[in-house]
Motif scaffolding. Structure first.
Motif, PDB file in Angstrom:
ATOM      1  N   THR A 147       0.879  -1.054  -0.093  1.00 33.59           N
ATOM      2  CA  THR A 147       0.063   0.060  -0.178  1.00 33.59           C
ATOM      3  C   THR A 147       0.878   1.201   0.037  1.00 33.59           C
ATOM      4  OG1 THR A 147      -0.111  -0.040   2.602  1.00 33.59           O
ATOM      5  CG2 THR A 147      -1.768  -1.294   1.440  1.00 33.59           C
ATOM      6  N   HIS A 148       2.219   1.135   0.082  1.00 36.47           N
ATOM      7  CA  HIS A 148       3.019   2.151  -0.060  1.00 36.47           C
ATOM      8  C   HIS A 148       4.467   1.561  -0.121  1.00 36.47           C
ATOM      9  CE1 HIS A 148       2.700   1.717   4.890  1.00 36.47           C
ATOM     10  NE2 HIS A 148       3.183   0.673   4.268  1.00 36.47           N
ATOM     11  N   THR A 149       5.512   2.711  -0.603  1.00 38.89           N
ATOM     12  CA  THR A 149       6.735   2.320  -0.893  1.00 38.89           C
ATOM     13  C   THR A 149       7.626   2.058   0.433  1.00 38.89           C
ATOM     14  OG1 THR A 149       7.418   4.484  -0.984  1.00 38.89           O
ATOM     15  CG2 THR A 149       7.115   3.320  -3.052  1.00 38.89           C
ATOM     16  N   SER A 150       6.799   2.472   1.572  1.00 40.01           N
ATOM     17  CA  SER A 150       7.558   2.168   2.937  1.00 40.01           C
ATOM     18  C   SER A 150       7.510   0.560   3.372  1.00 40.01           C
ATOM     19  CB  SER A 150       6.695   3.093   4.009  1.00 40.01           C
ATOM     20  OG  SER A 150       6.803   4.354   3.597  1.00 40.01           O
ATOM     21  N   ALA A 151       6.657   0.085   2.511  1.00 38.33           N
ATOM     22  CA  ALA A 151       6.879  -1.518   2.587  1.00 38.33           C
ATOM     23  C   ALA A 151       8.193  -2.029   2.469  1.00 38.33           C
ATOM     24  CB  ALA A 151       5.961  -2.031   1.708  1.00 38.33           C
ATOM     25  N   HIS A 152       9.209  -1.318   1.724  1.00 37.61           N
ATOM     26  CA  HIS A 152      10.388  -1.750   1.610  1.00 37.61           C
ATOM     27  C   HIS A 152      11.429  -1.164   2.455  1.00 37.61           C
ATOM     28  CE1 HIS A 152       8.775  -4.163  -1.650  1.00 37.61           C
ATOM     29  NE2 HIS A 152       8.182  -2.995  -2.271  1.00 37.61           N
ATOM     30  N   GLN A 153      11.214  -0.243   3.307  1.00 35.37           N
ATOM     31  CA  GLN A 153      11.951   0.688   3.979  1.00 35.37           C
ATOM     32  C   GLN A 153      13.039  -0.184   5.012  1.00 35.37           C
ATOM     33  OE1 GLN A 153      11.061   3.502   7.391  1.00 35.37           O
ATOM     34  NE2 GLN A 153      10.744   4.849   5.666  1.00 35.37           N
ATOM     35  N   ALA A 154      12.126  -0.969   5.802  1.00 32.83           N
ATOM     36  CA  ALA A 154      13.083  -1.664   6.768  1.00 32.83           C
ATOM     37  C   ALA A 154      13.900  -2.689   5.866  1.00 32.83           C
ATOM     38  CB  ALA A 154      12.134  -2.799   7.697  1.00 32.83           C
ATOM     39  N   ASP A 155      13.559  -3.344   4.831  1.00 36.75           N
ATOM     40  CA  ASP A 155      14.548  -4.115   3.986  1.00 36.75           C
ATOM     41  C   ASP A 155      15.817  -3.566   3.614  1.00 36.75           C
ATOM     42  OD1 ASP A 155      13.080  -6.378   4.569  1.00 36.75           O
ATOM     43  OD2 ASP A 155      11.791  -6.430   2.759  1.00 36.75           O
ATOM     44  N   THR A 156      15.651  -2.339   3.246  1.00 29.58           N
ATOM     45  CA  THR A 156      16.561  -1.449   2.625  1.00 29.58           C
ATOM     46  C   THR A 156      17.529  -0.587   3.645  1.00 29.58           C
ATOM     47  OG1 THR A 156      15.028  -0.750   0.827  1.00 29.58           O
ATOM     48  CG2 THR A 156      17.038   0.407   0.900  1.00 29.58           C
ATOM     49  N   PHE A 157      16.828  -0.668   4.842  1.00 25.18           N
ATOM     50  CA  PHE A 157      17.871  -0.097   5.905  1.00 25.18           C
ATOM     51  C   PHE A 157      18.748  -1.431   6.209  1.00 25.18           C
ATOM     52  CE2 PHE A 157      14.632   3.475   7.082  1.00 25.18           C
ATOM     53  CZ  PHE A 157      15.481   4.584   6.819  1.00 25.18           C
ATOM     54  N   ARG A 158      18.037  -2.477   6.485  1.00 23.75           N
ATOM     55  CA  ARG A 158      18.736  -3.872   6.634  1.00 23.75           C
ATOM     56  C   ARG A 158      20.014  -3.933   5.701  1.00 23.75           C
ATOM     57  NH1 ARG A 158      14.860  -6.776   6.540  1.00 23.75           N
ATOM     58  NH2 ARG A 158      14.243  -6.642   8.919  1.00 23.75           N
ATOM     59  N   ALA A 159      19.653  -3.647   4.630  1.00 18.72           N
ATOM     60  CA  ALA A 159      20.869  -3.982   3.596  1.00 18.72           C
ATOM     61  C   ALA A 159      22.020  -3.243   3.959  1.00 18.72           C
ATOM     62  CB  ALA A 159      20.338  -3.956   2.236  1.00 18.72           C
ATOM     63  N   ASN A 160      21.895  -1.795   4.378  1.00 16.90           N
ATOM     64  CA  ASN A 160      22.690  -0.834   4.637  1.00 16.90           C
ATOM     65  C   ASN A 160      23.836  -0.730   3.583  1.00 16.90           C
ATOM     66  OD1 ASN A 160      23.716   1.093   6.239  1.00 16.90           O
ATOM     67  ND2 ASN A 160      24.990  -0.564   7.671  1.00 16.90           N
ATOM     68  N   THR A 161      23.465  -0.523   2.496  1.00 18.36           N
ATOM     69  CA  THR A 161      24.371  -0.431   1.345  1.00 18.36           C
ATOM     70  C   THR A 161      24.747   0.789   0.800  1.00 18.36           C
ATOM     71  OG1 THR A 161      22.697  -0.829  -0.372  1.00 18.36           O
ATOM     72  CG2 THR A 161      23.933  -2.753   0.542  1.00 18.36           C
ATOM     73  N   SER A 162      23.977   2.043   1.477  1.00 14.67           N
ATOM     74  CA  SER A 162      24.259   3.324   1.174  1.00 14.67           C
ATOM     75  C   SER A 162      23.844   4.195   2.219  1.00 14.67           C
ATOM     76  CB  SER A 162      23.780   3.635  -0.172  1.00 14.67           C
ATOM     77  OG  SER A 162      22.106   3.352  -0.077  1.00 14.67           O
ATOM     78  N   GLU A 163      24.172   5.391   2.382  1.00 14.22           N
ATOM     79  CA  GLU A 163      23.764   6.442   3.111  1.00 14.22           C
ATOM     80  C   GLU A 163      22.372   6.698   3.006  1.00 14.22           C
ATOM     81  OE1 GLU A 163      26.953   9.301   2.927  1.00 14.22           O
ATOM     82  OE2 GLU A 163      28.143   8.494   4.524  1.00 14.22           O
ATOM     83  N   GLY A 164      22.025   6.658   1.754  1.00 15.54           N
ATOM     84  CA  GLY A 164      20.639   7.284   1.513  1.00 15.54           C
ATOM     85  C   GLY A 164      19.936   6.356   0.388  1.00 15.54           C
ATOM     86  N   PHE A 165      18.675   6.289   0.313  1.00 14.11           N
ATOM     87  CA  PHE A 165      18.048   5.751  -0.916  1.00 14.11           C
ATOM     88  C   PHE A 165      16.833   6.472  -1.382  1.00 14.11           C
ATOM     89  CE2 PHE A 165      16.643   3.427   2.878  1.00 14.11           C
ATOM     90  CZ  PHE A 165      15.333   3.566   2.818  1.00 14.11           C
TER      91      PHE A 165
END
Length: 421
Positions: A147-165
């Motif tokens: 229902t929102h792109t925030s659904a991927h926020q935790a996974d992207t933070f967890r990957a921790n491959t960049s300072e921002g995304f």
């Protein structure tokens, strides 16, 4: 036989949902979406089959399933990736303000996610209205269309491959269809974090953020921001994890970053509307920050822009709740996040009056837009809702005209010359 039963069930369910549908069997073939709802059991009773396949991915279904084939068949459209589409042009315009390598772009994440990703990871209460089957498309009790792109926020933070995304994607919510609402639309999620462990010796996290703020271009916006960066009741600081100095620095970096986006968007809109009815270039561009609440940020704000004599809500944002970063294994990071609807911005940029037009396959719509090197925007031009008819124009001549009174033409329809011969 099974296919006929399925079609009848899907048509019935989609009529109830109020979602427009057409040619289901063909859409399944074109987009690799297969549903099997009912089969006849050996005992003569109807047994439930519990699987769907979407673009090669198979999911179990249950009594929570409420996603119609008209919605599932649209997954393959991915308007935000189609070359020269207004949604794509808008996405790239915003992305241009968040340079690599600081910001990584994620634009191809699959839209079927878990309830944990879509709601739990972001701290949505169990009784939150967004979890309702009236609001959200479920595949089964634990799987939804995001229902929102925030659904991927935790996974992207967890990957921790960049300072921002930045994450851009199609999102899905059960909604009535009209000029400004559609059950599928597009969002962009952005975030920027700093690591406490990476702060140089002799300085502080807050000072590191202030130093990074210097790289953001300055602007001449008129900014209304009367409230403090945090308030104990209205917009609380996460005082157990963030110092006031850190929250102030992160909030300021967030606001200046998004004000820079506003300058880019509305400068393009003004250039496209030059000579039109839009705000004249001499009028200063005004924005205001409004305190808000979101489950996954605190403090939080909405950004509004004064445009065409009215305040327009553009986006929501805030300081990321530390419990989210803790839960994905990056407890030493602190930062901000925002979310913005791409359709709303594209409608403003291109002056497109109806959100349904974005889904048109009509070349009279699609051929109007091109991504240009100079960044200039072409405004939408209306066209007939009817397809073009390659016919002569026929009409009746009044009896009073000389041509109408000739013996061989009386009471006969006349045609305009055909330029094609």
């Amino acid at each position: 036989m099974v296919q006929d039963i399925v079609l009848g069930i899907v048509v019935a369910s989609e009529c109830l949902s109020g979602v427009f549908y057409r040619n289901y069997i063909q859409s399944w073939k074109d987009n690799e979406i297969h549903l099997v709802c009912l089969q006849q059991g050996e005992d003569g009773q109807k047994a439930t089959s519990t699987q769907i396949t979407v673009e090669g991915k198979t999911y179990d279904t249950d009594e929570w399933m409420n996603a119609p084939s008209s919605i599932l068949s649209s997954i393959s459209r991915r308007l935000h990736l189609q070359p020269d589409h207004p949604i794509t042009i808008t996405r790239k315009l915003i992305e241009s303000r968040f340079p690599a390598p600081t910001y990584q772009k994620h634009n191809t994440l699959f839209p079927i996610v878990s309830v944990a990703q879509n709601f739990d990871s972001l701290g949505f209460p169990t009784d939150h209205v967004g979890r309702s089957r009236n609001d959200t498309y479920y595949i089964n009790k634990s799987t939804v269309l995001r229902t929102h792109t925030s659904a991927h926020q935790a996974d992207t933070f967890r990957a921790n491959t960049s300072e921002g995304f930045l994450i851009s994607a199609d999102v899905y919510r059960r909604d009535a269809i009209d000029r400004s609402h559609y059950p599928i639309f597009h969002q962009m999620e952005g975030a920027r974090t700093w690591s406490r462990s990476a702060v140089p010796e002799g300085t502080t996290l807050a000072q590191q953020v202030w130093d990074d703020l210097k790289t953001i271009p300055k602007h001449d916006l008129v900014v209304e921001d009367p409230n403090p960066s945090f308030h104990p009741d209205r917009n609380p600081l996460q005082s157990d994890r963030h110092s006031p100095e850190e929250a102030e620095a992160v909030a300021t970096h967030l606001k200046r970053s998004l004000e820079d986006v506003v300058v880019t968007i509305f400068s393009a809109a003004r250039a496209a509307a030059a000579g039109g009815f839009s705000a004249p270039p001499s009028e200063p561009l005004k924005v205001r920050w409004v305190e808000a609440y979101f489950p996954f940020t605190s403090p939080s704000w909405e950004l509004e822009v004064f445009w065409q004599n009215d305040w327009l809500e553009v986006l929501g944002c805030g300081v990321v709740r530390q419990r989210l970063l803790d839960s994905v294994g990056v407890p030493d990071r602190v930062g901000w996040a925002f979310g913005i609807g791409l359709e709303r911005i594209a409608m403003l940029l291109f002056e497109i009056p109806d959100i349904r037009l974005f889904w048109s396959r009509d070349p009279r719509f699609l051929d109007q837009f091109r991504e240009r090197v100079d960044g200039n925007i072409t405004r939408f031009k209306e066209f007939s809702k009817y397809p073009p008819a390659p016919r002569d124009v026929a009409f009746w001549l009044p009896k009073s005209t000389a041509a109408a009174s000739t013996p061989d033409s009386r009471n006969e329809p006349h045609s305009a010359p055909n330029p094609a011969g």
